[in-house]
Design a protein around this motif. Sequence first.
Motif, PDB file in Angstrom:
ATOM      1  N   SER A 121      -2.561   4.156   9.264  1.00  0.00           N
ATOM      2  CA  SER A 121      -3.835   4.029   9.952  1.00  0.00           C
ATOM      3  C   SER A 121      -4.140   5.297  10.741  1.00  0.00           C
ATOM      4  O   SER A 121      -3.226   5.989  11.193  1.00  0.00           O
ATOM      5  N   THR A 122      -5.427   5.579  10.919  1.00  0.00           N
ATOM      6  CA  THR A 122      -5.827   6.649  11.838  1.00  0.00           C
ATOM      7  C   THR A 122      -6.037   6.073  13.237  1.00  0.00           C
ATOM      8  O   THR A 122      -6.350   6.797  14.167  1.00  0.00           O
ATOM      9  N   ASP A 123      -5.844   4.780  13.375  1.00  0.00           N
ATOM     10  CA  ASP A 123      -5.970   4.066  14.647  1.00  0.00           C
ATOM     11  C   ASP A 123      -4.564   3.801  15.192  1.00  0.00           C
ATOM     12  O   ASP A 123      -3.803   3.046  14.581  1.00  0.00           O
ATOM     13  N   PRO A 124      -4.186   4.403  16.334  1.00  0.00           N
ATOM     14  CA  PRO A 124      -2.825   4.215  16.837  1.00  0.00           C
ATOM     15  C   PRO A 124      -2.495   2.770  17.212  1.00  0.00           C
ATOM     16  O   PRO A 124      -1.325   2.408  17.309  1.00  0.00           O
ATOM     17  N   THR A 125      -3.498   1.931  17.369  1.00  0.00           N
ATOM     18  CA  THR A 125      -3.233   0.519  17.679  1.00  0.00           C
ATOM     19  C   THR A 125      -3.124  -0.318  16.410  1.00  0.00           C
ATOM     20  O   THR A 125      -2.847  -1.516  16.479  1.00  0.00           O
ATOM     21  N   PHE A 126      -3.383   0.272  15.256  1.00  0.00           N
ATOM     22  CA  PHE A 126      -3.296  -0.384  13.945  1.00  0.00           C
ATOM     23  C   PHE A 126      -4.254  -1.569  13.809  1.00  0.00           C
ATOM     24  O   PHE A 126      -3.999  -2.496  13.059  1.00  0.00           O
ATOM     25  N   ASN A 127      -5.383  -1.524  14.540  1.00  0.00           N
ATOM     26  CA  ASN A 127      -6.393  -2.572  14.349  1.00  0.00           C
ATOM     27  C   ASN A 127      -7.026  -2.472  12.966  1.00  0.00           C
ATOM     28  O   ASN A 127      -7.508  -3.463  12.433  1.00  0.00           O
ATOM     29  N   THR A 128      -7.044  -1.266  12.407  1.00  0.00           N
ATOM     30  CA  THR A 128      -7.553  -1.047  11.051  1.00  0.00           C
ATOM     31  C   THR A 128      -6.446  -0.391  10.247  1.00  0.00           C
ATOM     32  O   THR A 128      -5.922   0.647  10.649  1.00  0.00           O
ATOM     33  N   ILE A 129      -6.072  -0.998   9.152  1.00  0.00           N
ATOM     34  CA  ILE A 129      -5.055  -0.438   8.256  1.00  0.00           C
ATOM     35  C   ILE A 129      -5.797   0.166   7.062  1.00  0.00           C
ATOM     36  O   ILE A 129      -6.533  -0.529   6.365  1.00  0.00           O
ATOM     37  N   GLN A 130      -5.606   1.468   6.827  1.00  0.00           N
ATOM     38  CA  GLN A 130      -6.309   2.117   5.721  1.00  0.00           C
ATOM     39  C   GLN A 130      -5.502   2.176   4.429  1.00  0.00           C
ATOM     40  O   GLN A 130      -6.061   2.358   3.358  1.00  0.00           O
ATOM     41  N   HIS A 131      -4.192   2.044   4.521  1.00  0.00           N
ATOM     42  CA  HIS A 131      -3.377   2.107   3.305  1.00  0.00           C
ATOM     43  C   HIS A 131      -2.061   1.373   3.567  1.00  0.00           C
ATOM     44  O   HIS A 131      -1.510   1.441   4.657  1.00  0.00           O
ATOM     45  N   THR A 132      -1.567   0.686   2.553  1.00  0.00           N
ATOM     46  CA  THR A 132      -0.301  -0.040   2.665  1.00  0.00           C
ATOM     47  C   THR A 132       0.579   0.284   1.463  1.00  0.00           C
ATOM     48  O   THR A 132       0.092   0.341   0.340  1.00  0.00           O
ATOM     49  N   ASN A 133       1.872   0.510   1.713  1.00  0.00           N
ATOM     50  CA  ASN A 133       2.866   0.670   0.642  1.00  0.00           C
ATOM     51  C   ASN A 133       3.860  -0.466   0.786  1.00  0.00           C
ATOM     52  O   ASN A 133       4.468  -0.620   1.834  1.00  0.00           O
ATOM     53  N   THR A 134       4.036  -1.247  -0.252  1.00  0.00           N
ATOM     54  CA  THR A 134       5.110  -2.232  -0.276  1.00  0.00           C
ATOM     55  C   THR A 134       6.116  -1.725  -1.289  1.00  0.00           C
ATOM     56  O   THR A 134       5.859  -1.757  -2.485  1.00  0.00           O
ATOM     57  N   GLY A 135       7.201  -1.221  -0.824  1.00  0.00           N
ATOM     58  CA  GLY A 135       8.200  -0.611  -1.688  1.00  0.00           C
ATOM     59  C   GLY A 135       8.001   0.894  -1.762  1.00  0.00           C
ATOM     60  O   GLY A 135       6.910   1.408  -1.556  1.00  0.00           O
ATOM     61  N   ALA A 136       9.090   1.578  -2.051  1.00  0.00           N
ATOM     62  CA  ALA A 136       9.087   3.039  -2.114  1.00  0.00           C
ATOM     63  C   ALA A 136       8.277   3.510  -3.309  1.00  0.00           C
ATOM     64  O   ALA A 136       8.175   2.792  -4.308  1.00  0.00           O
ATOM     65  N   PRO A 137       7.668   4.681  -3.299  1.00  0.00           N
ATOM     66  CA  PRO A 137       7.716   5.630  -2.187  1.00  0.00           C
ATOM     67  C   PRO A 137       6.684   5.256  -1.117  1.00  0.00           C
ATOM     68  O   PRO A 137       5.608   4.764  -1.438  1.00  0.00           O
ATOM     69  N   TYR A 138       7.042   5.518   0.092  1.00  0.00           N
ATOM     70  CA  TYR A 138       6.176   5.193   1.219  1.00  0.00           C
ATOM     71  C   TYR A 138       5.330   6.423   1.540  1.00  0.00           C
ATOM     72  O   TYR A 138       5.586   7.134   2.497  1.00  0.00           O
TER      73      TYR A 138
END
Length: 173
Positions: A14-31
């Motif tokens: 996220s570009t939001d340090p509070t993680f209110n908005t998640i822009q990308h998620t990785n489940t499993g490598a590569p992260y």
Amino acid sequence: PDGDAPITYTAEWSTDPTFNTIQHTNTGAPYQLPNALTTKGETWYVRVKGTANGLDSDPSASAQVTIEDTPPTVPSAPVIVPAAPLTTDDLSLQDPPGGSTDVDGDAITYTVEWSKNGFATVVTGTTLAASQTAKGDNWQVRIKATAGGVDSPWTAPVGVAIGNTPPTPPTAL
């Protein structure tokens, strides 16, 4: 703590340090955060959580990174003219420096450095005056590109040896 396996990990970006908005998620490598999502100057935050038997941990690890500018590509190799210079010849580049690209479109400038006999830089610029050369000198030139304050690597140096200028013919008496 109770030994459940397997544990899977998820990274949230996220570009939001509070993680209110998640822009990308990785489940499993590569992260990894795809570069297509980033812009120079942005600060991105990532946190990681584990999951076992359908239960999520609290995010236990986090980090941040500021996206820096990508350097331009290496310029085209310089070509010195004339190819077999004499002491009376100015040295110049066949074409103006160029050939670099910058992925984010920053304006590109070029630095040209000439060095004599393999020593430190002596002259900058696209032309080296004949008055600075002498018979037997070995001159090399290299170029780098700069875009957005970031430099490309230098080109491999290209060199020429300065030949002797023949004497003028005698005059008839």
